[in-house]
Design a protein around this motif. Sequence first.
Motif, PDB file in Angstrom:
ATOM      1  N   ASP A 194       0.836  -1.194   0.000  1.00 11.49           N
ATOM      2  CA  ASP A 194       0.000   0.000   0.000  1.00 11.49           C
ATOM      3  C   ASP A 194       0.876   1.251   0.000  1.00 11.49           C
ATOM      4  N   GLY A 195       0.689   2.101  -1.006  1.00 12.81           N
ATOM      5  CA  GLY A 195       1.421   3.359  -1.065  1.00 12.81           C
ATOM      6  C   GLY A 195       2.883   3.216  -1.439  1.00 12.81           C
ATOM      7  N   ILE A 196       3.278   2.041  -1.915  1.00 10.59           N
ATOM      8  CA  ILE A 196       4.677   1.792  -2.258  1.00 10.59           C
ATOM      9  C   ILE A 196       4.739   1.245  -3.673  1.00 10.59           C
ATOM     10  N   VAL A 221      -0.007   9.523  -3.195  1.00 10.23           N
ATOM     11  CA  VAL A 221      -0.280   9.097  -1.824  1.00 10.23           C
ATOM     12  C   VAL A 221       0.960   8.962  -0.946  1.00 10.23           C
ATOM     13  N   SER A 222       2.156   8.863  -1.518  1.00 11.64           N
ATOM     14  CA  SER A 222       3.328   8.688  -0.669  1.00 11.64           C
ATOM     15  C   SER A 222       4.573   9.234  -1.350  1.00 11.64           C
ATOM     16  N   ARG A 223       5.573   9.496  -0.543  1.00 11.93           N
ATOM     17  CA  ARG A 223       6.854   9.952  -1.081  1.00 11.93           C
ATOM     18  C   ARG A 223       7.485   8.868  -1.948  1.00 11.93           C
ATOM     19  N   ASN A 224       7.279   7.586  -1.568  1.00  8.29           N
ATOM     20  CA  ASN A 224       7.832   6.484  -2.353  1.00  8.29           C
ATOM     21  C   ASN A 224       7.284   6.515  -3.772  1.00  8.29           C
ATOM     22  N   LYS A 279      -1.356   5.681  -6.779  1.00  9.26           N
ATOM     23  CA  LYS A 279      -0.853   4.778  -5.735  1.00  9.26           C
ATOM     24  C   LYS A 279      -0.439   3.451  -6.329  1.00  9.26           C
TER      25      LYS A 279
END
Length: 786
Positions: free
Chosen positions: A506-508, A754-757, A786
């Motif tokens: 999730d988010g990666i 959704v994420s920095r990744n 995402k």
Amino acid sequence: MKLFNSHTHFLKNISHYKTFLTGLILAIGIIILSTASLLPALLDYEIKSAQESVLGINNMPSTLQLAGGETSRMFTSDTFKTDFEFNSIAPIWEEENYTDSRVVYLRISSNGRDWSQWLEIDAEGPLRDDDPNVGKVFPETPILTTGQYFQYRVLLWEDQVTKQSPVITDFRINYADSRSSQLQRIASGLADTFSSVFGGGVFAADQGPNIISRAGWGSPDPHGNKFKGTIRHWRPTYQPVEQVFLHHTVTDSYQSDPKAEMRAIWDYHTNTLGWGDIGYNYVVDSEGRIYEGRFGGDNVVAGHVYKYNRGSLGAAVLGCFQPGATCDYVNSGPTQAPSSTVIDSLSTLLSWKTTSFEINPTSVHEFCNLEGKECKQLDTISAHRDVGGTTCNGDLFYDEMSNIRNQVASKNSDNLWAYSAKQISYDKIVVKDESVTVSLTFKNTGTQDWSNSDNRLLLRVANPNSRESKLQGQDWINDSTIATLEEVSVVPGDTGTFTFQINRPDGIAGDFWEGIRLETESGLMFSNYFNLLVDASVAHPDGSLIQPAGSDRIYLVKDDKRQYVNSRAVFESNGFKWSQVRRATTASMDLPKEGSLSFREGTLLRGSEAPVYVVNYTGSGVVQKRHIVSRAIFDSLGYSSDDVINVHDSLLPAATGSAITSDAIHPDGTLIRPSGSPRVYILENQQRRYITSMSVFESYNFTSSQVKTATDGDKELSRVSDLPFREGALIKGSQDPVYVINHVESGSEKRHIVSRNIFEHLDFSFGEVLKVHDSLLPTVNGESVK
């Protein structure tokens, strides 16, 4: 009697000592357990390294070459003092007319007075198949010796065949200090001793030799993550191993701190050579201890023999085994052959691996380079020198090659490895949706049957063991146990299957390397570890410019398809910047290709003939060229010759629209500003769209020179909806979320990254994020990225 009393007294003392020692051991144990969290910090080794350019200073010319009429010449530098005491030193240089008519020497001193002999450098070219050092020359490993002063010497002579000598430029000396402190050595010993407490520095395979892990020898990058997202990241690739190459490291054959030497070699390969990791798969020290090298597990392609790395395993012995000044110096005495301890440990390692890989250690076969060319008849266990122009692995080690092969064959015939496996499936697993079902197969290369009922065979997480995986699927047995053998029984020679789910984290996003190993239910482990290569890639959002690795092609992502940007002129006309071009992800390259991007509407073009055209789009999307019929109209519309892009005739739109015969109204695509007004509009379909803010203006990379003064006819055009941010623009309001703009039929929407990744996986840069007032953010939220 006196003797008896003394003896009784001694026994009483022993009893007291035992009590004391027991208490001390318990106290130490309590301290160890209570301070376990401190060990990772103690074992966080800092490697100091530096590089000095040494031409053009200290009496040396900026280029080393023979002058006219010279047939040979020796260049000797003055003394250099380094910034700190080193335990590793190596030269690297660029060389034209590469031949063998050159020798490079170093000599080392701790005080600038007492010097080593001149040490000849065994120079190499590239070693990694995709080596970033093409054109450079360097040794395979650094010289591991302590000092703070050095001199170098270069002997050049005229090659008898070519009548040329090398021309050496950009000569640099690299040095490093990778040594452990006394406290770190104690902590390292405790970590090895209490590996169950500290997560393990050793792979304790019951059916295989103990391997000191990368974390165990203090690699600054134990799990291969340090350089992810950079050009230095060395992505693991896999090829079934069918060949072994042996090396020596030109280091002390009797190490006092072998882990420091491992770190020195890692630093040299990783940082000096720019590889991002160490180039050997395994390394053996003088006490027979075995170290894990290149990250990635079995069958990972390493970097130790140029063009012959795919399908080969590289094992090195810490030591110097070539008789002569260099090895005599680093060995502090006459050079000796590898000890029986080293040979026994190395042959055990190779027996374990050749059993798994099904390699006959005493056979000869044809082994080809990565291009399938330059095939050679090789012993399956060979030395580096057998395929490369080098003395590696040293004469005294090379003399032991037949003995090593025979020892490996003998251990194989003794059936040491009742449990052994060969990985059959290597394909990258692509997770496009939330999860994917995977089947892995392994061949039973041991002598013991595998079972799924009696002492079941399990597939488990490894490197390190017993950890929770980010990829855990719904059907996993537990956090660290992936699946059990499908077949009822697998006899030696047959294959077994494991089927399981992998979830997208999730988010990666990105590439993941999941270490896996086989283990019986009773806890018997018989593999170092294999690797599961997972591509959980994310496609770039619409409006992104992407470029595939190793290609000069650029595409624009539009409507989840790729449009080819077929020329620099098209690129520039659309206001693109090179800083906006992203490295294409796997998922982006899976998008279908559809046509080529054309010039931005309103672009002025000229081919080989005199006419100047303006690009126009019809209602049906056809791209036209419209001829501006006179210089007077061109000037009155506010155009400048600097606005015109000269292109090859083949790039001019094929369709011709109506000529521009009047200066009453600017053509579509023009930026206009009414006289005396700060407002800027863009013309579309002979209507005006207001550009509401400088942020929107900048998102299109518009420039003030593109803005023309509006005519009276322009002012009469009706005004429609305001111009939104450019599709693909990155924006941020007063809060943390970063959004990417997406255009849909109903208007413009913002998509939350959704994420920095995910942000970094898509190769975005925070310097490109436009900070805008919250009122300018689109009110409609699109699907999150995402």
